[in-house]
Structures are given as structure tokens and as C-alpha cells.
Design a protein around this motif. Structure first.
Motif, PDB file in Angstrom:
ATOM      1  N   GLU A  35       0.834  -1.212   0.000  1.00 35.29           N
ATOM      2  CA  GLU A  35       0.000   0.000   0.000  1.00 35.29           C
ATOM      3  C   GLU A  35       0.865   1.256   0.000  1.00 35.29           C
ATOM      4  OE1 GLU A  35      -3.140   0.230   2.855  1.00 35.29           O
ATOM      5  OE2 GLU A  35      -4.258  -1.359   1.854  1.00 35.29           O
ATOM      6  N   PHE A  38       1.849   1.708  -3.645  1.00 39.79           N
ATOM      7  CA  PHE A  38       0.626   2.057  -4.369  1.00 39.79           C
ATOM      8  C   PHE A  38       0.294   3.540  -4.201  1.00 39.79           C
ATOM      9  CE2 PHE A  38      -3.919   2.648  -4.754  1.00 39.79           C
ATOM     10  CZ  PHE A  38      -4.197   1.992  -5.927  1.00 39.79           C
ATOM     11  N   THR A  39       0.294   3.986  -2.962  1.00 41.25           N
ATOM     12  CA  THR A  39      -0.079   5.375  -2.692  1.00 41.25           C
ATOM     13  C   THR A  39       0.928   6.339  -3.302  1.00 41.25           C
ATOM     14  OG1 THR A  39      -1.098   4.742  -0.621  1.00 41.25           O
ATOM     15  CG2 THR A  39      -0.510   7.060  -0.864  1.00 41.25           C
ATOM     16  N   PRO A  50     -11.072   6.924 -10.498  1.00 36.26           N
ATOM     17  CA  PRO A  50     -11.487   6.416  -9.183  1.00 36.26           C
ATOM     18  C   PRO A  50     -11.219   4.921  -8.994  1.00 36.26           C
ATOM     19  CG  PRO A  50     -13.226   7.764 -10.161  1.00 36.26           C
ATOM     20  CD  PRO A  50     -12.196   7.538 -11.234  1.00 36.26           C
ATOM     21  N   LYS A  53      -8.477   4.937  -6.723  1.00 34.74           N
ATOM     22  CA  LYS A  53      -8.534   5.805  -5.542  1.00 34.74           C
ATOM     23  C   LYS A  53      -9.630   5.408  -4.565  1.00 34.74           C
ATOM     24  CE  LYS A  53      -7.176  10.068  -6.494  1.00 34.74           C
ATOM     25  NZ  LYS A  53      -5.760   9.805  -6.687  1.00 34.74           N
ATOM     26  N   ASN A  54     -10.710   4.813  -5.094  1.00 39.32           N
ATOM     27  CA  ASN A  54     -11.926   4.618  -4.318  1.00 39.32           C
ATOM     28  C   ASN A  54     -12.310   3.139  -4.353  1.00 39.32           C
ATOM     29  OD1 ASN A  54     -14.677   4.355  -3.650  1.00 39.32           O
ATOM     30  ND2 ASN A  54     -15.087   6.491  -4.204  1.00 39.32           N
ATOM     31  N   GLN A  55     -12.108   2.459  -3.230  1.00 39.22           N
ATOM     32  CA  GLN A  55     -12.285   1.005  -3.198  1.00 39.22           C
ATOM     33  C   GLN A  55     -13.723   0.581  -3.506  1.00 39.22           C
ATOM     34  OE1 GLN A  55      -9.811  -1.898  -0.726  1.00 39.22           O
ATOM     35  NE2 GLN A  55     -11.453  -1.276   0.653  1.00 39.22           N
ATOM     36  N   ARG A  56     -14.686   1.343  -2.991  1.00 34.66           N
ATOM     37  CA  ARG A  56     -16.089   0.940  -3.228  1.00 34.66           C
ATOM     38  C   ARG A  56     -16.406   1.063  -4.708  1.00 34.66           C
ATOM     39  NH1 ARG A  56     -21.328   4.029  -3.334  1.00 34.66           N
ATOM     40  NH2 ARG A  56     -20.691   6.178  -3.713  1.00 34.66           N
ATOM     41  N   LEU A  66      -8.790  -1.820  -4.978  1.00 30.23           N
ATOM     42  CA  LEU A  66      -8.146  -0.711  -5.686  1.00 30.23           C
ATOM     43  C   LEU A  66      -7.278  -1.279  -6.800  1.00 30.23           C
ATOM     44  CD1 LEU A  66      -7.038   1.613  -2.739  1.00 30.23           C
ATOM     45  CD2 LEU A  66      -8.869   2.038  -4.395  1.00 30.23           C
ATOM     46  N   ALA A 194     -25.261   5.247 -10.242  1.00 33.24           N
ATOM     47  CA  ALA A 194     -25.154   5.832  -8.899  1.00 33.24           C
ATOM     48  C   ALA A 194     -23.706   6.215  -8.565  1.00 33.24           C
ATOM     49  CB  ALA A 194     -25.681   4.848  -7.861  1.00 33.24           C
ATOM     50  N   HIS A 197     -21.078  10.131 -10.731  1.00 39.73           N
ATOM     51  CA  HIS A 197     -20.610  11.477 -10.328  1.00 39.73           C
ATOM     52  C   HIS A 197     -19.159  11.444  -9.847  1.00 39.73           C
ATOM     53  CE1 HIS A 197     -21.786   9.597  -6.543  1.00 39.73           C
ATOM     54  NE2 HIS A 197     -21.004  10.473  -5.934  1.00 39.73           N
ATOM     55  N   LEU A 198     -18.626  10.238  -9.631  1.00 35.84           N
ATOM     56  CA  LEU A 198     -17.266  10.133  -9.077  1.00 35.84           C
ATOM     57  C   LEU A 198     -16.170  10.249 -10.136  1.00 35.84           C
ATOM     58  CD1 LEU A 198     -17.996   7.314  -6.475  1.00 35.84           C
ATOM     59  CD2 LEU A 198     -17.501   9.716  -5.973  1.00 35.84           C
ATOM     60  N   SER A 199     -16.547  10.206 -11.415  1.00 34.58           N
ATOM     61  CA  SER A 199     -15.550  10.367 -12.482  1.00 34.58           C
ATOM     62  C   SER A 199     -15.913  11.582 -13.336  1.00 34.58           C
ATOM     63  CB  SER A 199     -15.500   9.103 -13.344  1.00 34.58           C
ATOM     64  OG  SER A 199     -16.766   8.851 -13.923  1.00 34.58           O
ATOM     65  N   ASP A 279     -10.138   9.008 -17.116  1.00 35.82           N
ATOM     66  CA  ASP A 279     -10.967   8.896 -15.928  1.00 35.82           C
ATOM     67  C   ASP A 279     -12.069   7.851 -16.043  1.00 35.82           C
ATOM     68  OD1 ASP A 279     -10.709  10.111 -13.518  1.00 35.82           O
ATOM     69  OD2 ASP A 279     -12.350  11.511 -13.839  1.00 35.82           O
TER      70      ASP A 279
END
Lengths: 368, 368, 368
Positions: A35, A38-39, A50, A53-56, A66, A194, A197-199, A279
Motif C-alpha cells: 500500500e 501504491f499510494t 477512481p 482511488k476509491n475502493q467501493r 483498488l 449511482a 458522479h465520481l468520475s 478517468d
């Protein structure tokens, strides 16, 4: 120190005369993606996708977690080959047919093999020649998910150790390496909208127009951080991290200073292009060809642009399309008194990098 | 490059005329807190609270694992709002009513929404105005532990894109966002005393005296590392990382050099104060108000002080008390020939930051 | 700020007169090794041993996962002792009998205790004296795998706070601390040979010749990164990170600039030596003695050499042998006009570090 020990100084890496077509290197080390790694690399380059960046978000798209972005897979895999292939190189001339396969996640361990497919002397400089290699990176060898992560060829200009040494000149055909981009299934039941909006709202497949050049709005200044970044990749090339070596013989080295490892502007350009072209990609398929056209030094600011070269369907995947683009990296240098069309007065624009790229991009019709 | 492609340059971020009271931004990206990010930010600032350093200590206090310190939660959440809210800002004027809720752990994914609650023109400068926003960060949306991590308001000075554009001026009431600090239960059976040597011996609730100003003994010099630190937070504001942009137009930018992202001195001051005022806190409850009073640049050394403003009981928690303090950040600048009461001859002391803070602090009577 | 609060300034750390033989410090904080910390330190120093880079390799050798290299265990454990022992030190004089025990993995939490075993005044300088301490680091206290990770003594030159203060001079015997290197079993059934290409081909036990001095081929230039590296270790000593403190009183500080924390060249020299002497070691057993012989500053390039002092069998382990070596660190400094035998004209070679080392090294006969 005890009385006059016998002094030993090992040569590291290979020289031009050591390479022979057909020769295979199973590179030392291998590297588990932590990690921390990765970061450091996903984010220093301003990667915006995302999926990294965003696991969900990544999981909702069918990835295990990720996703390691292609630029980081490249940095890790490429760096494993440096000691054997390019520790004694003058320059990396070209990237060829760089293809991506299985997804890479934190915790995966990457190991790399390289086959020499060409050796030839330099026409102009007797102490130099060109080595053409093909490298393949696998993850989790021996594990149930062992798979090919990426494969690529590169041409590198390598020094001779002994100017009079005989070369093993020649060229052989590259291996046919199975390596196609893994893509998660599209599941109509999932509520992808849903997450939309994150990208970026304007980088869906439908948004790209062939023939446009997108000048990415951001720049990023590199600092001496590049020494640390290169070291934690296990890239051992001394031109990136040994200032004393350069001070002792400045004329031999470009600019008389540490040169930034090419992998850094490579990923930085990918990152700077990310909000506009990367993106909404599920992945990059292939970098057909790429090259560094000028060196980068600490203090330089990197900018990027992407030219949209083509669009086409991805067979079997109505939710995706393939976007072909050419990624350019550049920097601005002072040029007192001069005036150039593509730069402010007193400055000139220098191209540092170019990469031909195919990406698998989501369609608004299916995801937003 | 192919013949004359059509050049596209997207504007990033919003300008003053783009904001309208009531408007809501669901910010792009989102961010999963990795161990890489956790380490980089928890420790660069010299945070001393063992809840964020020592896993066995954190668990023994009822936390699930290493606790992300409030400063890092703030950096991650705040940075998510930069592209939409302050990418084209001149300055961040004020933090208001910043409250903390659920604990954040490594692996949590943070996403942020922002509502515009005020827009007004600058009285003095026609190309500037003030935008007042309220942001709320949630973790693990859609998961069983979905919860509000923090909420805050800020006022930011934003440039117009078109000086003649009409503004959507106005002010509305902020939303009433449910966000109270989560605290682990106190379990009389637990041997907390066996851990008490791991935190400062003199920063229990009983130790604080209202009316004292604690000058924290350490300073920390910032370097160009701030560019990397800001990038890995996804803070895309160019004034922190694009030196060429500044060199092309130095007069427009404070000091004609890269300015350090305000979040950096914010967490650095929290960290420097940690051994004296934060080490035995279970968490920070609220930052009622805060502001940056001078810019910070690479090479500056940051110092901090805390004034103890008040102490009171925390209803229902006899093991804890609330300490109100004001955190000050400052740096020293050369001022040849001058002599100031609060600085050595030839130097002056410049205040860079101020934050009003309420913390939930453990009592020696229950923990040591 | 409110009207004239009472100003408090805590002294941090202890001064010469505060130390007393027999006194025990249970150090604050403790530290859980995250993947962020692991990556930053394992790799910046160019450590090459695959046990710390390649998870599949580490597991195939019987370790639970990526192994924290001895240099990083030392940095983490040593730094925990700085505030109590050396925050007010002038210099760290000597490392003595530094022994390693249980393996350290990501996720382990390290806590440290230190016993004072000697205090004496400086013969020459009344405001200085020498403190001799013995420190022991344990991991996962209270857990099923609680164990001693390392133990060491050091002598440090500490300032008095009050020149007229009485000292508690004296010397006591060090404790007999149980700490022997844990080594995974050798399992004849395992296919170790299938992994042997991942480490150096010429650093097996059989390859070492007593009486040789191996000049390691690589150098690494340090940058201001050292400030960040030192901070994330929780090393709070101001001489490494507070430039203003030095600018206010430059004569008091070596070179009038920030000095790099000795732990940094310590691990850097270990890393630079790794391909030639550490790559096939299962661990380092003991550092009998070590010292810093010159300061290191940002901009210096570190080189290393290893003298092979001895080889012997490791009782009960026919697959391993013990290699005794002396690790040297050095840098080159300009010395205009001068000419030295061991440096290019106009340069001089300065020794910065020396460490006597015993490693448990794999035999080719059993592993390759």
C-alpha cells in the motif's frame, strides 16, 4: 581497516558485448506491491481514475479492490529489468508494443523475464550499440491467480565495456506472448449510474472527437523527490541517484546533473491526462510505441496533451469502446529574447515524451 | 503530431460566477485511506498520540485499529472539495464549525458533498468575491458502517472568469448536519493504567490550567516535499505544484513562488502541539473557527503554541473532560536591524495559523 | 490572543544530570509497522534482499510474509528512545552489541525500554558528559507472539542543562537480555533452487573470501528528504528538522546546517552493501560495534564497502554459515588542489560510518 585486504569491485549490469540474441534474463528480486508503493505512485502523478482511488467504486465495477494503474504496473515491472538490461545504458530509445493483461492489486507479487531479440553496433559511435529486448511480467507465480500482467519490447542504447570486444550482433523474432487486457463483466443489474458522479462528466466514449488535441490544464513541478521515487522502485541506474559520480565526470552526463528516470515523466503524463482521457477508462490496452524526446531534471514542470486519433467498437462489449490517442509530454524552458509560436515570449516549449495509446473506455449510455 | 488538430483546453474548477446558493457538488474521486497515506501524513507532522501510532494501544482503548488523526481526516476530506470549490481561488479565508463524527481507519473510503450557502462580490476587487460553502464527508457509503466522518464550512476568495459576468449573490442557512464525535466506551474492567506510560505524563485533563499559553518546544522545517504531499492528497490547485505557471506570471502569485497548501501547516501545528495537548485526547470534537494569517513556503520552519481557554466536564463521561484551546502556528523571518519583543534581534515572528479547538481529553483519575 | 496568559515552555528530553545508573525508561508511543513505513525505508536504501521485497520468496523460506530488514527494525526501535535518551545529545558515540531476535512483519507493534548503565562527565567539556544505555525492543506485547525483536547498547554525548548540576556518575553491568536471531527451519523437501535466480548469484556463503574488501558499486545522494524520513520515524531530535533553531545560533551546530539522522546512513550503507553481502542472508545476527565518524548532510552521496573478516559454521544449521564483515560508509568531498591516494584529484574521501556485522548466510549447496 585490517592490513591491505584484497580489493574487489564487482561490475553491475551488462555491457553491449554481454548481450546475445536469444539470451534470457530471469530478473532478480521481484516485487510485492504494498500500500505504500501504491499510494506513492498512484497519487504523486495526479491519477484521477477512481478505480485507483476509491475502493467501493473499484469493487462496484467488478475489480477485487483498488486497481494498480497501468503506469504503476509499468514502473514496477520495468524497474525489475534495469540492472540486467540498462544499468549501463546511455539512453532508453523506444517502448514498443507494451500490452497489459491481468489486473494488479495491492499484495500481488510481480516478477519479470527478459529475452534479448536484437543486438547491433552504433553506426556512429564505436563504444555504443543498440539492444532490443522483450520483457514479460507475471504476478503471483505458483499461485492460483498466476497470470501475465504485461509484456513489452524496448530498444536501449548500451555502452561497451571494452571498445574492442566482439559483439553478438543479430536479430530474432519476438515471442508471441499471450497478453490481453482483462476486463470485468458488465452486469446490467448493477446501478453503475449511482457512481457516475465520481468520475469526469465529459470523458465518456461518446465525448471523444477524433482530430482534437486536448491540452491538459495542469502542470506538475518535479523536485529532487525523483531520487527517492526511483530508489523505491528498485531502479538502480546511477545516473538517477549518484551526484558524486556525475560531479567527478560532468561532461559524460547529460546536463551535468542527475537525470530523472524516464518512468517518472511517463506516469506523470498519464496522470496529468487522466481527468480528460483516462478517468472513465476500465484500462489501457496497449501502448504501441513511445519515446522520450528530451531529458527531465529536478525543477522542471511537466505538462501533457492528448491527441484523439481514433475511436472504434470493442467486439463483444457494447458498454465499452476503444479510444486511440497520442499522449505528449512537454516542459517550458527559458529562451531569453526569443519568441516562439507555441510559448510565451522568452520561453520555448520542449517536447519530452510521446506515447501511442489505446484505452477501453466506458460509454455514457451504459454507465451514466 | 497530425495536421492541425482542433485544440481543446478544458477549464478546471469553477469561477465566482459559477457558484449559486443552494447548489450542491457531489465531488469526484473519493478516497480510500491506505497505509501509505496514513503513514505519510500521520507521522510527517510529528503527531504523538499513540492512538495513531500503536495498534495495541488503540485497540485497548476500544478503537478497531490505528485511528486516523483528525488532521488527516481533514486533509483527505478537504482535498476532495478543491477542484470544484477552490481550484480557482485566491485564498482560503476561514474554516468554520469543523466537527468530527465517526472514527476513520485505514481501509475506509471517504466521499464528500458540498453545498454553496453564500456568494458575494468583493467590495474592493471586481474580479474577486467570496464563496461560503458547507461540506460533509461520509465514509463507506452503502456499507454497514456508512457514517458521517466530518462536516465543516469554509469561506474562500474566488476569481471571476469573466469580470463582467453576473453573480448569483445571496446567502442561505447552512444545513443542520448530524455529526458528533464518536467515543469508545470506558470499560472499568480494562487495565488502562498499564498503557499510561505510552502517552505524555503531563497532558491529562487534570493537568491543564486555563489561562496558560504552552509554547510547544519543537519546530519542523518544510521542504519542497510539500508538492508531493499535496499531490497525493489529490489537491489539484496549481499554486502548490506548478512552478512554470508562476514563473510566467510571478506578480500574480504571493511571493512569486509555490505556496504550501494550507492543510499542511494545519496538520503540522496539530502535530507539534500533540505531545503537550493532544497526546491524551480520545479525539477532537470541533474546530469552531480557524484561519491562515500568512503564507508558508518551502524552507520555512513551523512552530506552534496552544493557549488553554477553558475546561469543562463532558456530560455522561466522568472519565473525560473537554479542553478548549487556541492553536497558533508561526514562523520566524529575518528582519535585519530590527528588534522585536517576541523574536531574537534581526528576526521577526510571523503568525501563520490560528485554530479554536475543543478536545475530549482523558482524566488521569481514570486512565493513569 | 487573550490578555497576557502565563507562558509555559516544557523542556523535552533529559539532560546529563537527569540520568542515573539503574534508571529505566519505558518509552512513549510505540510504533506499529505499516506498509507505508515498510516501503519507504526498505526501498529508499536500495535493500536488495528478496526476503524484504518479494512475498512469495519470503514465504517459501518459512517467513510469515515480507520481512522487515534489520536496518528498519533498528530505525523504528532506536527512534523510540530518542526523546528520553538523546533529544539533548550532541552526538551518538557508539553502538554496542546490537543483537536481533524475532522476525518483524508489517502489522507488528514495537515498544522499547531503556536502562541507564553508565553516566560520566566529559574530561574536556564541563557542559557535556557520556550516557551509556541498554535498550530492548519487544513486539506485540500481550499478544501470543510477544517477543524480543532486538537489544543494543549505545553511548551518547549529552548536554547538561545546568552546568553546575551534580551528576549521578557511575557504571553498572548491563542486563543479560535473551535475544538470538530466529531462523526458519530448512526443509529439504522444499524447492529452494527454483527461487535462487531471485537473489545475487555470487553472494552465497561459499563465495566469500576472508581478507577481501568489496567496494560496493553504487552510491546514493541524500536530499532534504531526510527531514521527512526522520519525522516519520518519530525521531524528534531538532538538529535533524529545525533549520530556524540552527540559523539563530549556527556556531553551535555542526556545519551550521541540519545534520542527517545517523540511522539514515546506517541503513543506507546496509542497503548499498546488500547485493554483494546481504542478498542471501536469512538475517543479521549481531552488530558488535558501530560508530559514525563524520556527519552527513543533504547533498552528500553515500558509498559503502564491506571487508570480509571471517567465516564459520553455524552450529546445527548445515545450510547456513556465519559471515563476519566490517561495513564502511564514506562520501567524497571537494578538496581543491589536493591529491589523495584514495580519491580523484581535487577530492578527498571521508569515512562516515563503520559497523562490525555478523550475518547468517545461505549456502549455495543447499539453496541453489
Amino acid at each position: 581497516m585490517t592490513d591491505s585486504p584484497r580489493v574487489v569491485r564487482k561490475l553491475t549490469g551488462n555491457f553491449l558485448e554481454d548481450f546475445e540474441p536469444g539470451q534470457v534474463f530471469r530478473h532478480k528480486g521481484g516485487k510485492t506491491v504494498t500500500e505504500g508503493l501504491f499510494t506513492t505512485f498512484t497519487e504523486f502523478a495526479m491519477t484521477a481514475n477512481p478505480l485507483s482511488k476509491n475502493q467501493r467504486y473499484a469493487r462496484a465495477h467488478g475489480f477485487k479492490g483498488l486497481l494498480v494503474p497501468p503506469g504503476l504496473s509499468m514502473l514496477v515491472a520495468f524497474s525489475q529489468t534495469v540492472e540486467d538490461v540498462s544499468e549501463n545504458a546511455r539512453a532508453n530509445l523506444e517502448y514498443i508494443d507494451m500490452r497489459f493483461g491481468a489486473p494488479v492489486y495491492v499484495g500481488d507479487t510481480i516478477e519479470v523475464e527478459t529475452k534479448v531479440i536484437g543486438v547491433r553496433p552504433s553506426s556512429s559511435r564505436p563504444n555504443l550499440g543498440i539492444v532490443h529486448v522483450q520483457s514479460t511480467a507475471r504476478k503471483n507465480i505458483g499461485g492460483i491467480d498466476e497470470s501475465v500482467v504485461m509484456t513489452w519490447q524496448r530498444k536501449v542504447q548500451v555502452y561497451k565495456h571494452d571498445d574492442d570486444a566482439e559483439l553478438h550482433a543479430g536479430e530474432i523474432a519476438p515471442d508471441d506472448v499471450e497478453c490481453a487486457l482483462w476486463l470485468p463483466e458488465y452486469e446490467p443489474g448493477r446501478d453503475y449510474k449511482a457512481l457516475s458522479h465520481l468520475s469526469s462528466p465529459d470523458s465518456w466514449f461518446e465525448d471523444f472527437e477524433v482530430g482534437t488535441l486536448i491540452e491538459h490544464s495542469r502542470g506538475r513541478t518535479m523536485t529532487s523527490e525523483h531520487i527517492h521515487l526511483t530508489a523505491i522502485l528498485d531502479n538502480t541506474s546511477q545516473v538517477h541517484c549518484n551526484q558524486t559520480m556525475i560531479d567527478l565526470n560532468p561532461k559524460q552526463y547529460v546536463g551535468g546533473q542527475l537525470i530523472i528516470f524516464g518512468g517518472i515523466p511517463f506516469v506523470l503524463c498519464l496522470g496529468l491526462s487522466s481527468p480528460d482521457v483516462g478517468d472513465n477508462a476500465l484500462g489501457d490496452i496497449v501502448y504501441a510505441t513511445g519515446r522520450h524526446t528530451a531529458p527531465l531534471f529536478a525543477g522542471d514542470t511537466v505538462f501533457a496533451a492528448s491527441e484523439i486519433l481514433g475511436k472504434r467498437d470493442l467486439p463483444g462489449r457494447p458498454d465499452l469502446g476503444i479510444v486511440s490517442s497520442r499522449l505528449f509530454g512537454h516542459k517550458f524552458e527559458r529562451d531569453e529574447g526569443a519568441s516562439h509560436e507555441d510559448a510565451p515570449p522568452g520561453w520555448k516549449k520542449t517536447k519530452i515524451f510521446e506515447l501511442d495509446r489505446e484505452s477501453a473506455v466506458k460509454r455514457r449510455s451504459h454507465y451514466a
